[in-house]
Design a protein around this motif. Sequence first.
Motif, PDB file in Angstrom:
ATOM      1  N   GLY A   1     -11.558  -0.563  -1.784  1.00 12.90           N
ATOM      2  CA  GLY A   1     -10.517  -0.210  -2.834  1.00 12.90           C
ATOM      3  C   GLY A   1     -10.265   0.588  -2.228  1.00 12.90           C
ATOM      4  N   ILE A   2      -8.586   0.662  -2.790  1.00 15.12           N
ATOM      5  CA  ILE A   2      -7.740   1.776  -1.519  1.00 15.12           C
ATOM      6  C   ILE A   2      -7.234   2.985  -3.852  1.00 15.12           C
ATOM      7  CG2 ILE A   2      -7.309   1.783  -0.123  1.00 15.12           C
ATOM      8  CD1 ILE A   2      -4.668  -0.294  -0.338  1.00 15.12           C
ATOM      9  N   ARG A   3      -5.882   3.440  -3.678  1.00 20.09           N
ATOM     10  CA  ARG A   3      -5.724   3.629  -4.510  1.00 20.09           C
ATOM     11  C   ARG A   3      -4.180   3.543  -4.507  1.00 20.09           C
ATOM     12  NH1 ARG A   3      -7.277   9.965  -6.682  1.00 20.09           N
ATOM     13  NH2 ARG A   3      -8.867   9.152  -6.976  1.00 20.09           N
ATOM     14  N   THR A   4      -3.957   3.370  -5.654  1.00 20.98           N
ATOM     15  CA  THR A   4      -2.623   3.002  -6.049  1.00 20.98           C
ATOM     16  C   THR A   4      -2.279   3.149  -7.044  1.00 20.98           C
ATOM     17  OG1 THR A   4      -2.800   0.195  -7.015  1.00 20.98           O
ATOM     18  CG2 THR A   4      -3.134   0.467  -4.554  1.00 20.98           C
ATOM     19  N   PHE A   5      -1.069   2.453  -7.195  1.00 23.30           N
ATOM     20  CA  PHE A   5      -0.475   3.055  -8.915  1.00 23.30           C
ATOM     21  C   PHE A   5      -1.096   2.574  -9.992  1.00 23.30           C
ATOM     22  CE2 PHE A   5       1.505  -1.434  -9.323  1.00 23.30           C
ATOM     23  CZ  PHE A   5       1.885  -1.828  -7.774  1.00 23.30           C
TER      24      PHE A   5
ATOM     25  N   ARG B   1     -10.599   0.590 -11.169  1.00 24.86           N
ATOM     26  CA  ARG B   1     -11.011   1.958 -10.668  1.00 24.86           C
ATOM     27  C   ARG B   1     -10.062   2.296  -9.250  1.00 24.86           C
ATOM     28  NH1 ARG B   1     -16.941   4.148  -9.748  1.00 24.86           N
ATOM     29  NH2 ARG B   1     -15.856   6.489  -8.826  1.00 24.86           N
ATOM     30  N   ASN B   2      -9.895   0.813  -8.523  1.00 24.33           N
ATOM     31  CA  ASN B   2      -9.672   1.173  -7.334  1.00 24.33           C
ATOM     32  C   ASN B   2      -8.843  -0.682  -6.955  1.00 24.33           C
ATOM     33  OD1 ASN B   2      -9.857   3.908  -5.671  1.00 24.33           O
ATOM     34  ND2 ASN B   2     -12.378   3.301  -6.817  1.00 24.33           N
TER      35      ASN B   2
ATOM     36  N   SER C   1     -17.930  -3.078  -6.328  1.00 22.02           N
ATOM     37  CA  SER C   1     -18.631  -2.197  -7.441  1.00 22.02           C
ATOM     38  C   SER C   1     -17.397  -0.822  -7.650  1.00 22.02           C
ATOM     39  CB  SER C   1     -19.569  -1.810  -7.043  1.00 22.02           C
ATOM     40  OG  SER C   1     -20.879  -3.042  -6.894  1.00 22.02           O
ATOM     41  N   HIS C   2     -17.000   0.090  -6.176  1.00 23.06           N
ATOM     42  CA  HIS C   2     -15.966   0.907  -6.577  1.00 23.06           C
ATOM     43  C   HIS C   2     -14.298   0.491  -6.581  1.00 23.06           C
ATOM     44  CE1 HIS C   2     -20.031   2.609  -5.199  1.00 23.06           C
ATOM     45  NE2 HIS C   2     -19.985   3.986  -6.131  1.00 23.06           N
ATOM     46  N   ALA C   3     -14.770  -1.127  -6.188  1.00 21.91           N
ATOM     47  CA  ALA C   3     -12.737  -1.166  -6.361  1.00 21.91           C
ATOM     48  C   ALA C   3     -12.546  -1.270  -8.406  1.00 21.91           C
ATOM     49  CB  ALA C   3     -12.559  -2.575  -5.555  1.00 21.91           C
ATOM     50  N   ALA C   4     -13.774  -1.839  -8.330  1.00 21.14           N
ATOM     51  CA  ALA C   4     -13.962  -2.710  -9.439  1.00 21.14           C
ATOM     52  C   ALA C   4     -13.701  -1.588 -10.504  1.00 21.14           C
ATOM     53  CB  ALA C   4     -14.364  -3.862  -9.995  1.00 21.14           C
TER      54      ALA C   4
END
Length: 335
Positions: free
Chosen positions: A239-243, A248-249, A272-275
């Motif tokens: 997951g990446i940072r978006t608006f 979470r990501n 997990s870290h994306a959700a």
Amino acid sequence: MIFIMKQSATEPQIEAITATLKKYGLGVHLSKGTEATIIGVIGDKSKLLAHVTPELLPGVERCVPIAQSYKLASRTLHPEGKPALVGGFTIGGKELAIMAGPCAVESEEQIFETAKAVNASGAQFLRGGAYKPRTSPYAFQGMEDEGFKLLRAAADAHGLRVVSEVIAETQLDTAAQYCDMFQIGARNMQNFRLLKAVGRSGVPVLLKRGIASTIDEWLDAAEYILAEGNENVILCERGIRTFETATRNTLDIGAVAVARERSSLPIIIDPSHAAGKVAYVEPLALAGVAAGANGVIVEVHPNPKEAMSDAAQQLTFAQFDVLVKKMEKVHSALA
Ligand code: PEP
Ligand code: MN
């Protein structure tokens, strides 16, 4: 640049080309596929090209430039893919790689209980952070080397392999005694000295995509590890940072397809870290598998509410068990 050899090329011809390349100070990477032998040329080719016309070398079918800055990580060099071997398990082969465990190792009881449960559900790898790179310096930083020891013991007791994050060059010798695979976290994806050091360690590496990194930056980071002679690198989209703030990501599912097209490296998904929230973990994991990921790494905890980090996203053993069954169904539907 790669040299694609003729089907009829002989070993002495391949050796002669290798010797020529070395004479001009170039690195050579040999890839013998079922279709053809490919010789990858690594480094500054200007001197070679000033003196030699590569197409005319005996045994060469044709020369193809590699457009990207990463060469060893490129699909061009390994058109058939480049599975990674980790503790006797092939990631990027037929079987889905399933890595599971808590965000952080918290106690002996916690990690042994988790190892038993995730093994029973079908995981081949035990994950768990011993060194936690936390956003706040006041947050739990992990059990450090004691965490590595507990992970190893729990994994050995249940026939699992260990994957755990490393955060500094100085810890690698110790970490290598306990881990089958080093994880480079999203925050360290462009820590180039660390990438070179894990490359030299020879221990397989799970390379997470940086929080704000493009796919090509991520593949360049993989190239740092491969360029040190480490053959076993696995990409991990987390997951990446978006608006968007609802998750979470933002899990970049498209990155699975793009990375598979541009690179030969296996790719896994970290839902997990994306959700960031249990409710979204299952759909994201299934989407990753459907998109062609070679595996997943999922956070699982005996009592998620009590977790010392990432409590909101860790699955219970029962939730994980359901997830594995569904992922296997999706995976076999694609086979
Ligand atoms: C982790 O796997 O626990 C972790 C910290 O992941 P990331 O580097 O992707 O944030
Ligand atoms: Mn975590």
